[in-house]
Write an enzyme that holds these catalytic residues in place. Sequence first.
Site, PDB file in Angstrom:
ATOM      1  N   LYS A   1       0.851  -1.196   0.000  1.00 50.92           N
ATOM      2  CA  LYS A   1       0.000   0.000   0.000  1.00 50.92           C
ATOM      3  C   LYS A   1       0.884   1.242   0.000  1.00 50.92           C
ATOM      4  O   LYS A   1       1.645   1.472   0.930  1.00 50.92           O
ATOM      5  CB  LYS A   1      -0.899  -0.001   1.237  1.00 50.92           C
ATOM      6  CG  LYS A   1      -1.665   1.316   1.466  1.00 50.92           C
ATOM      7  CD  LYS A   1      -2.319   1.339   2.840  1.00 50.92           C
ATOM      8  CE  LYS A   1      -2.867   2.720   3.177  1.00 50.92           C
ATOM      9  NZ  LYS A   1      -3.410   2.804   4.554  1.00 50.92           N
TER      10      LYS A   1
ATOM     11  N   LYS B   1     -10.005  13.445   7.879  1.00 50.30           N
ATOM     12  CA  LYS B   1      -9.391  13.242   9.196  1.00 50.30           C
ATOM     13  C   LYS B   1      -9.382  14.586   9.919  1.00 50.30           C
ATOM     14  O   LYS B   1      -8.903  15.589   9.385  1.00 50.30           O
ATOM     15  CB  LYS B   1      -7.963  12.729   9.056  1.00 50.30           C
ATOM     16  CG  LYS B   1      -7.846  11.330   8.471  1.00 50.30           C
ATOM     17  CD  LYS B   1      -6.387  10.909   8.358  1.00 50.30           C
ATOM     18  CE  LYS B   1      -6.233   9.569   7.670  1.00 50.30           C
ATOM     19  NZ  LYS B   1      -6.724   8.451   8.498  1.00 50.30           N
TER      20      LYS B   1
ATOM     21  N   ASP C   1       1.810   6.931   5.489  1.00 54.23           N
ATOM     22  CA  ASP C   1       0.816   5.928   5.092  1.00 54.23           C
ATOM     23  C   ASP C   1       1.270   5.103   3.883  1.00 54.23           C
ATOM     24  O   ASP C   1       0.510   4.299   3.374  1.00 54.23           O
ATOM     25  CB  ASP C   1      -0.522   6.607   4.793  1.00 54.23           C
ATOM     26  CG  ASP C   1      -1.707   5.690   5.053  1.00 54.23           C
ATOM     27  OD1 ASP C   1      -1.550   4.711   5.806  1.00 54.23           O
ATOM     28  OD2 ASP C   1      -2.802   5.955   4.513  1.00 54.23           O
TER      29      ASP C   1
ATOM     30  N   ASP D   1     -12.130   7.136   4.071  1.00 47.02           N
ATOM     31  CA  ASP D   1     -10.882   6.993   4.829  1.00 47.02           C
ATOM     32  C   ASP D   1     -10.497   5.525   5.019  1.00 47.02           C
ATOM     33  O   ASP D   1      -9.523   5.222   5.684  1.00 47.02           O
ATOM     34  CB  ASP D   1     -11.009   7.688   6.188  1.00 47.02           C
ATOM     35  CG  ASP D   1      -9.656   7.916   6.851  1.00 47.02           C
ATOM     36  OD1 ASP D   1      -8.630   7.904   6.134  1.00 47.02           O
ATOM     37  OD2 ASP D   1      -9.612   8.100   8.090  1.00 47.02           O
TER      38      ASP D   1
ATOM     39  N   GLU E   1      -9.340   3.648   2.597  1.00 52.47           N
ATOM     40  CA  GLU E   1      -8.898   3.624   1.202  1.00 52.47           C
ATOM     41  C   GLU E   1      -7.811   2.599   0.924  1.00 52.47           C
ATOM     42  O   GLU E   1      -7.659   2.114  -0.206  1.00 52.47           O
ATOM     43  CB  GLU E   1      -8.407   5.018   0.786  1.00 52.47           C
ATOM     44  CG  GLU E   1      -6.979   5.361   1.137  1.00 52.47           C
ATOM     45  CD  GLU E   1      -6.680   5.379   2.638  1.00 52.47           C
ATOM     46  OE1 GLU E   1      -5.533   5.094   3.014  1.00 52.47           O
ATOM     47  OE2 GLU E   1      -7.594   5.686   3.429  1.00 52.47           O
TER      48      GLU E   1
ATOM     49  N   ARG F   1      -7.435  -0.514   1.720  1.00 52.13           N
ATOM     50  CA  ARG F   1      -7.935  -1.829   1.294  1.00 52.13           C
ATOM     51  C   ARG F   1      -8.417  -1.797  -0.160  1.00 52.13           C
ATOM     52  O   ARG F   1      -8.393  -2.810  -0.849  1.00 52.13           O
ATOM     53  CB  ARG F   1      -9.046  -2.287   2.236  1.00 52.13           C
ATOM     54  CG  ARG F   1     -10.286  -1.430   2.218  1.00 52.13           C
ATOM     55  CD  ARG F   1     -11.157  -1.614   3.439  1.00 52.13           C
ATOM     56  NE  ARG F   1     -10.500  -1.147   4.646  1.00 52.13           N
ATOM     57  CZ  ARG F   1     -11.064  -1.187   5.856  1.00 52.13           C
ATOM     58  NH1 ARG F   1     -12.265  -1.714   6.014  1.00 52.13           N
ATOM     59  NH2 ARG F   1     -10.402  -0.745   6.905  1.00 52.13           N
TER      60      ARG F   1
END
Length: 557
Positions: A324, A336, A347, A406, A408, A410
């Site tokens: 990811k 957020k 992230d 949020d 996202e 997956r």
Amino acid sequence: GGSCSAFGFRLFSTVRRAGPLLSVPPSFQPPSPTAFVNPSRVFRRFTTAPNSMSFKMAATQLTFGPAKATESPSVVVLVGKKAAIEGGLSKYAPSVDDSVLQAMLEAAKPGDNGASTSTFLPASDGGKATKFVLAVLPDKVSRHNSPISAHSITSLVRSEAGASGDVKVIAAIEEDNNVGPVACAIAKAFPLFSAKSTKDGEEEKKERSIRTCFVRPDGSEVEDADRLLAADVAMEGVRFAARISDTPPEQMTPGKLIEEAEAVAETLKGVSVVTIRGEELAKKGYGGIWGVGKAAESPPGLVVLSYEPEGATEETETVCLVGKGIMYDTGGLSLKISGGMVGMKHDNGGAAGMLGGFIAAVKLKNEKRIHCLLCVAENAIGPKAMRNDDVLVCYSGKCVEINNTDAEGRLVLADGVAHATKHLKPSLVIDMATLTGAQMISTGRKHSAILANTKELEERTVKAGRHSGDLAHPLIYAPELFKDEFKSKVADMKNSVKDRMNAQSSCAGTFIEQHLASDYKGGWVHIDMAGPSTSDERATGYGVGLILSLLEAKGYC
């Protein structure tokens, strides 16, 4: 400007500032790297406009190998368990009386986290004395910790090495296969990225050297070429992955990560690359990646790096690594708030760790066929942003109703694992992501949370985590109990759970598993590493060592 070698990349840059760090002129454009390729390295030079700024890499070089007689470090750190240190103690500090060394060893009470004590070694030429540190690791660890006490190594070496001056680290190991994992632990103490400026009139910090040798309990040094090569490339992989995640999102955009990944194929033998980017994703059916990243200024992409080992046949095992790579996560329209967006440059830790591990495995000439799939996007807000209530058609062919923009990660991984299992014929798929905050509730800040579709894979991953120091612990694997969390009235599934109190991290992994090709019969491991991906606001390079262990890399295991 400064330079330092980082995993096949040498970075040169200057810091030019005309105000506080966050006061960026309206005309600011992030510096664009230009790649110059030679047979062994890619050199990247960052150029800047007169009133813009760029960032340098920390001027710390890490090397591994036998001690050199010409070394004159300002600090010597001997780190290891008491049992491993005692045998060769007098060899490491011959100018200190044995009784003093023994008293130092007894004074260090390692407890649960390790402890250190120090003295000074007089210089033979009458010059400056050298600080000598005994960093003693815990005598015992629990069954869910790493036998090498990797986190203690990182903490002790970081604190005792200081911020300047050359350092010699003597790592006392119990077994030769500890060399690579200990190297990873040391690498985590010295991250590359830095945006710290110097004060007016202050000189730039000089390059410093951290030289590590590995010694056995009897005092003999490890000189095996395979072990030392594994230490070197694993170290570079960890620092490379951490640099990707630590770099600010204005610079490390989806496009920049894609450029870095594509450069790998230019420099590593046996590696090819295919990139699907921008609207081509939508045209080819990658609705998850496109939906998440279409609102960003830098278009999303799927990068597939493929390594073919020498002599590979149809019988050669094929492994897919899916990462990811959300370069920044605003949460999308499910924004957020209350500070939750701070730190979301990290992230992309899953993609960074997968790319670092892939490069290291290739450099170690792994015997497996390896595909590294990077699912790269920025979860931005804007007129084109994915909305709650939208329905995306993922590459698996399954339709997903969005009930949380949020959630996202997956979605991009769904496309990644679908591509892997439809086209690449793997026997094993490993996906890794900073997927859920709930992971830290489940397994804490030092252990990733894993799902595996077989008991053997679950046990193998936990064992690899303990060996590498990138700890991993199982979640509940019971997809039949969690699929109902994603029920949708209008699509095949929603992308987020209806009950946030029902094993969220297991549910998130279950969502990804549903996008494996329907005829895929191989192994699947999901690694949620939201917690261990960072420590004290810095990326850790988590995953590089874990992947090398899972791939049974030569010299590392």
